[in-house]
Scaffold this motif. Structure first.
Motif, PDB file in Angstrom:
ATOM      1  N   ILE A  78     -48.818 -26.391  17.265  1.00  0.00           N
ATOM      2  CA  ILE A  78     -50.017 -26.789  17.989  1.00  0.00           C
ATOM      3  C   ILE A  78     -50.556 -25.567  18.719  1.00  0.00           C
ATOM      4  O   ILE A  78     -49.849 -24.942  19.516  1.00  0.00           O
ATOM      5  CB  ILE A  78     -49.720 -27.918  19.001  1.00  0.00           C
ATOM      6  CG1 ILE A  78     -48.989 -29.075  18.305  1.00  0.00           C
ATOM      7  CG2 ILE A  78     -51.007 -28.376  19.659  1.00  0.00           C
ATOM      8  CD1 ILE A  78     -49.767 -29.740  17.196  1.00  0.00           C
ATOM      9  N   ASN A  81     -52.621 -25.269  23.320  1.00  0.00           N
ATOM     10  CA  ASN A  81     -52.270 -26.527  23.967  1.00  0.00           C
ATOM     11  C   ASN A  81     -51.991 -26.386  25.460  1.00  0.00           C
ATOM     12  O   ASN A  81     -51.512 -27.326  26.086  1.00  0.00           O
ATOM     13  CB  ASN A  81     -51.071 -27.178  23.275  1.00  0.00           C
ATOM     14  CG  ASN A  81     -50.917 -28.639  23.642  1.00  0.00           C
ATOM     15  OD1 ASN A  81     -51.910 -29.344  23.885  1.00  0.00           O
ATOM     16  ND2 ASN A  81     -49.682 -29.110  23.718  1.00  0.00           N
ATOM     17  N   PRO A  97     -55.950 -31.898  19.096  1.00  0.00           N
ATOM     18  CA  PRO A  97     -54.942 -30.882  18.809  1.00  0.00           C
ATOM     19  C   PRO A  97     -55.342 -29.937  17.674  1.00  0.00           C
ATOM     20  O   PRO A  97     -55.882 -30.368  16.646  1.00  0.00           O
ATOM     21  CB  PRO A  97     -53.717 -31.711  18.434  1.00  0.00           C
ATOM     22  CG  PRO A  97     -53.901 -32.991  19.178  1.00  0.00           C
ATOM     23  CD  PRO A  97     -55.378 -33.262  19.123  1.00  0.00           C
ATOM     24  N   VAL A  99     -53.933 -27.883  14.846  1.00  0.00           N
ATOM     25  CA  VAL A  99     -52.694 -28.013  14.082  1.00  0.00           C
ATOM     26  C   VAL A  99     -52.647 -26.964  12.980  1.00  0.00           C
ATOM     27  O   VAL A  99     -53.622 -26.757  12.259  1.00  0.00           O
ATOM     28  CB  VAL A  99     -52.582 -29.424  13.453  1.00  0.00           C
ATOM     29  CG1 VAL A  99     -51.280 -29.569  12.668  1.00  0.00           C
ATOM     30  CG2 VAL A  99     -52.674 -30.500  14.537  1.00  0.00           C
ATOM     31  N   LEU A 226     -48.735 -35.858  20.838  1.00  0.00           N
ATOM     32  CA  LEU A 226     -48.736 -34.987  19.659  1.00  0.00           C
ATOM     33  C   LEU A 226     -47.963 -35.612  18.502  1.00  0.00           C
ATOM     34  O   LEU A 226     -48.419 -35.579  17.352  1.00  0.00           O
ATOM     35  CB  LEU A 226     -48.133 -33.627  20.006  1.00  0.00           C
ATOM     36  CG  LEU A 226     -48.972 -32.729  20.909  1.00  0.00           C
ATOM     37  CD1 LEU A 226     -48.174 -31.509  21.339  1.00  0.00           C
ATOM     38  CD2 LEU A 226     -50.266 -32.296  20.221  1.00  0.00           C
ATOM     39  N   THR A 244     -44.976 -26.902  20.340  1.00  0.00           N
ATOM     40  CA  THR A 244     -46.016 -27.620  21.078  1.00  0.00           C
ATOM     41  C   THR A 244     -46.974 -26.730  21.866  1.00  0.00           C
ATOM     42  O   THR A 244     -47.776 -27.244  22.646  1.00  0.00           O
ATOM     43  CB  THR A 244     -45.367 -28.631  22.041  1.00  0.00           C
ATOM     44  OG1 THR A 244     -44.484 -27.933  22.945  1.00  0.00           O
ATOM     45  CG2 THR A 244     -44.583 -29.688  21.279  1.00  0.00           C
TER      46      THR A 244
END
Length: 283
Positions: A78, A81, A97, A99, A226, A244
């Motif tokens: 991610i 973030n 998000p 990705v 997430l 993350t």
């Protein structure tokens, strides 16, 4: 409970660091700590064996620590973030998000050597909270449902080559998937030992100089959100890893801060999840 793998690359021994401070050998329970182990209720079997006192003690002295999960099926990442990281890089805080995928072959042990790619100009660091999936997840209904599929947490250093990432392709993969670019571990800390993954301090230093000092409470999108969000677009399998995001303090966002070169040392830690230390060498 802290699961770990000890030994030379390709020959790691599954182990557990118990609350009594001793390390126990899991080879009688499983061949490895991997997706199959997690899917088959391996964590509960280890707990049962610890309570029964049937596991042999293992002396970890001098043994290399490998990545705590063998052969992740995928590493999902991610981007942007943390609000402070987005701001320092001049990017807008994302509305949903960001990705991208990272080659699972990048995963190495927490103290293994990291290789600066040939032609690299901008090899960078990123301390990140990693989530390990413990049960198959698809189309989860809510973030609350996501909590039940998480096996545990670990530290990732999402090493990135910024010139490869941002200047060679509209996709980020080239700068994220170089060999050794995901030191991981030292432990897989089971989810019950991390009651609030949104309250973890995280720190990183380069050659002894502090660079990152953040907290997971500043995530734009929470861990549970997430996992639920990703399950709408891909099936998450046991052993998959989700990186993350990283807080502010990367070289990309620090004017006049040198990028990583051979001989540099990076140290990173997250509250309750242990620490890592890597020395960088030329590929």
């Amino acid at each position: 409970m802290k699961l770990l793998r000890l030994g030379a690359p390709g020959h790691e021994r599954p182990s557990v660091l118990a609350d009594d401070g001793r390390t126990y050998d899991l080879t009688g329970l499983t061949d490895d700590i991997d997706g199959a182990f997690l899917a088959a209720g391996g964590i509960d079997r280890v707990r049962t064996a610890l309570r029964a006192g049937t596991l042999p003690v293992l002396d970890p002295t001098g043994l290399r620590i490998g990545a705590p999960v063998a052969r992740p099926g995928k590493v999902v990442c991610i981007g942007l973030n943390y609000r402070d990281h987005a701001e320092e890089t001049g990017a807008p805080v994302p509305e949903r998000p960001v990705v991208f995928m990272k080659d699972p072959g990048t995963v190495v042990g927490p103290h293994d050597t990291v290789l600066v790619p040939r032609g690299s100009e901008k090899t960078d660091w990123e301390v990140e909270l990693a989530v390990v999936i413990g049960r198959r997840a698809r189309y989860l209904e809510s973030p609350a449902d996501a909590v039940g599929v998480i096996a545990g947490f670990a530290i990732s250093n999402d090493v990135s080559e910024r010139a490869f990432q941002l200047e060679l392709s509209p996709q980020w993969d080239l700068g994220k998937s170089c060999e050794t670019f995901n030191p991981f571990g030292p432990w897989l800390v089971t989810a019950d030992e991390v009651p609030d993954p949104q309250a973890l301090g995280m720190r990183l230093s380069v050659n002894g100089v502090p660079r990152q000092n953040g907290t997971t409470k500043n995530m734009v999108f929470s861990v549970a959100y997430l996992v639920q969000y990703l399950s709408r677009f891909m099936v998450l399998e046991p052993g998959d890893v989700i990186n993350t995001g990283t807080p502010a303090g990367v070289a990309l966002g620090l004017p006049d801060t040198p990028y990583l070169r051979a001989g540099d040392t990076v140290e990173l830690e997250i509250d309750g999840l242990g620490s890592q230390r890597q020395t960088f060498e030329d590929a």
